[in-house]
Scaffold this motif. Structure first.
Motif, PDB file in Angstrom:
ATOM      1  N   UNK A 149       0.844  -1.188   0.000  1.00  0.00           N
ATOM      2  CA  UNK A 149       0.000   0.000   0.000  1.00  0.00           C
ATOM      3  C   UNK A 149       0.878   1.236   0.000  1.00  0.00           C
ATOM      4  N   UNK A 152       3.645   1.279  -3.199  1.00  0.00           N
ATOM      5  CA  UNK A 152       3.080   1.805  -4.450  1.00  0.00           C
ATOM      6  C   UNK A 152       3.062   3.324  -4.511  1.00  0.00           C
ATOM      7  N   UNK A 153       3.157   3.987  -3.387  1.00  0.00           N
ATOM      8  CA  UNK A 153       3.089   5.449  -3.347  1.00  0.00           C
ATOM      9  C   UNK A 153       4.482   6.085  -3.381  1.00  0.00           C
ATOM     10  N   UNK A 181      -4.131   9.695   1.469  1.00  0.00           N
ATOM     11  CA  UNK A 181      -4.538   8.686   2.452  1.00  0.00           C
ATOM     12  C   UNK A 181      -4.101   7.271   2.077  1.00  0.00           C
ATOM     13  N   UNK A 182      -3.602   7.066   0.870  1.00  0.00           N
ATOM     14  CA  UNK A 182      -3.370   5.700   0.365  1.00  0.00           C
ATOM     15  C   UNK A 182      -2.354   4.854   1.140  1.00  0.00           C
ATOM     16  N   UNK A 183      -1.224   5.421   1.586  1.00  0.00           N
ATOM     17  CA  UNK A 183      -0.196   4.542   2.179  1.00  0.00           C
ATOM     18  C   UNK A 183      -0.373   4.246   3.669  1.00  0.00           C
ATOM     19  N   UNK A 184      -1.569   4.406   4.214  1.00  0.00           N
ATOM     20  CA  UNK A 184      -1.831   4.186   5.637  1.00  0.00           C
ATOM     21  C   UNK A 184      -1.015   5.104   6.540  1.00  0.00           C
ATOM     22  N   UNK A 240      -4.908   7.923   8.726  1.00  0.00           N
ATOM     23  CA  UNK A 240      -5.897   7.358   7.794  1.00  0.00           C
ATOM     24  C   UNK A 240      -6.338   8.378   6.731  1.00  0.00           C
ATOM     25  N   UNK A 241      -5.702   9.535   6.707  1.00  0.00           N
ATOM     26  CA  UNK A 241      -6.064  10.555   5.722  1.00  0.00           C
ATOM     27  C   UNK A 241      -7.253  11.401   6.141  1.00  0.00           C
TER      28      UNK A 241
END
Lengths: 281, 175
Positions: A149, A152-153, A181-184, A240-241
């Protein structure tokens, strides 16, 4: 010369991977707790409380803190006075990975061919192995299972020397902003500066095997780490964004000499499950 | 304050949900991530039926870790949702009403959610051990060969989530 049977490497890889997957460690846990106390946003505070509770459950029950138990990234530093005996070194490492993921109830997340078949190898091998030959007769193993997760960022850019410090800062901030928010989040940010294209990516990864909040020995780079942490925490991405002032827990920068024409920069993002463990023997 | 929701969802319930609402989900959900979504969409492209009725259902983007003995399931937190964006519209068109994941969605998905009335819930990424406590049963529905990516039917009780994007297209991430 000191002889070491590679079976010992298998055993240690297994032990380290299990510990890294189940046990976040006091340092990271304490930083999460500190951040929770200092978090202004109430929703985000509750996110941090749940992350802390999660990590405590994982440790108490000896289960993985995250279902993505990652691809096994292994750093080996082998003293040049060590004589390895037994099976091939890479096979010994992969055997340790196989045993850990199979016997330790870790998720098998590796596919054999990245593009066409994408068939799960069912034992999480192969590991990504970085081997360095160093002085002495000791072996240091560091494991850093990496979830995708956050992987990928991550991003890499070949900056121009004229882009300078500002260019590097902007690239780091843009990469974190785009990740959102994508990479936790809260995340740990590994940065590699200099070298060549592949060397700076390696440095960024290596930076993520450092103890959390441990600064670069160079004062200038340590200052840059502190400044970037402050700037990232002003982005209002938050846990969590959902907003707030805890977007990153730590920023680690590694650097290396580079070419007169270049300024490569790589940013490798790690989620709040900052998993790594090491041993010297 | 948390809103207790029973699954499956319906339009009336979805209309009352707004970005930022904390919810506790109880009922059946289906797991599905990258490889399963690819297969489901290939079926739809070929005009074939899906292996389960997706009407009003909720998909949880997750690939759980293996269960230890005496556990229902291993740690099971959300995976990043944008990777499923390319496969989401055909599923919404087929009646999918709820998605649980983490992270951003594409404009196309958000427009689709408005058009077909659907809701996107966020679960806390990386809180996998904690979340797994709200999963009470699991049953493999299809694609067992995919390992962790197989489609499973889970029964969840008070599964903690937050409405991240509502059926009006409003997002908690927009600031």
């Amino acid at each position: 010369m000191r002889s070491v049977d590679t079976n010992l490497i298998t055993e240690n890889i297994k032990m380290l991977l299990l510990n890294a997957s189940y046990n976040i460690g006091d340092k990271t846990l304490n930083i999460l707790k500190e951040s929770c106390e200092n978090e202004n946003n109430q929703v985000s505070k509750s996110v941090l409380q749940q992350i802390i509770k999660n990590d405590e459950i994982a440790f108490n029950e000896q289960i993985p803190m995250c279902q993505d138990t990652g691809m096994a990234v292994i750093f080996l530093e082998i003293g040049q006075d060590v004589n390895l005996t037994g099976k091939n070194l890479n096979d010994a490492v992969n055997e340790g990975v196989r045993q850990a993921y199979d016997e330790g109830y870790l998720r098998k997340s590796v596919v054999d061919d990245p593009l066409f078949d994408r068939k799960n190898t069912k034992d999480n091998t192969p590991a990504i192995i970085h081997t360095e030959i160093v002085s002495g007769d000791k072996i240091k193993i560091t494991v850093a299972p990496k979830g995708f997760g956050s992987e990928n960022m991550s991003a890499i850019k070949m900056l121009k020397p004229s882009d300078g410090v500002e260019g590097v800062k902007n690239f780091i901030l843009d990469t974190v902003k785009n990740a959102g928010p994508n990479p936790c989040p809260p995340i740990v940010v590994g940065v590699g500066i200099g070298g060549t294209f592949e060397k700076c990516a390696y440095l960024a990864k290596k930076a993520l095997s450092r103890e959390i909040k441990e600064h670069n020995k160079s004062e200038k780079y340590a200052e840059l780490e502190k400044e970037m942490l402050d700037e990232i925490n002003k982005l209002n991405i938050g846990p969590a964004g959902f907003g707030g002032n805890t977007t990153a827990l730590s920023v680690h920068i590694e650097y290396f000499p580079t070419h007169i024409a270049g300024l490569p920069v790589a940013v490798n993002i790690c989620c709040h499950a900052y998993r790594h463990d090491s041993i010297i023997f | 304050m948390e809103i207790k929701l029973s699954l499956p969802l319906n339009d009336e319930v979805i209309e009352k949900l707004h970005a930022g609402d904390n919810v506790l989900l109880t009922g059946y959900i289906y797991t599905g991530r990258d490889a399963a979504h690819k297969r489901l969409c290939e079926l739809l492209i070929n005009g074939e039926d899906l292996p389960f009725d997706i009407q009003n259902e909720t998909i949880y983007y997750v690939g759980p870790a293996p269960a230890k003995p005496n556990y229902v399931i291993g740690p099971a937190g959300p995976t990043t949702s944008y990777r499923m964006d390319a496969y989401t519209l055909p599923l919404l068109k087929k009646g999918l009403k709820g998605m649980i994941g983490k992270g951003l969605r594409s404009k196309e998905v958000i427009e689709g959610m408005k058009l077909y009335k659907a809701v996107y819930f966020g679960a806390i990424g990386g809180a996998a051990a904690l979340i797994s406590k709200s999963i009470k049963s699991k049953e493999i529905i299809c694609y067992e060969d995919l390992g962790t990516e197989a489609v499973q039917k889970l029964y969840v009780e008070d599964f903690p989530a937050i409405v991240v994007i509502d059926s009006y297209g409003k997002s908690l991430y927009d600031r």
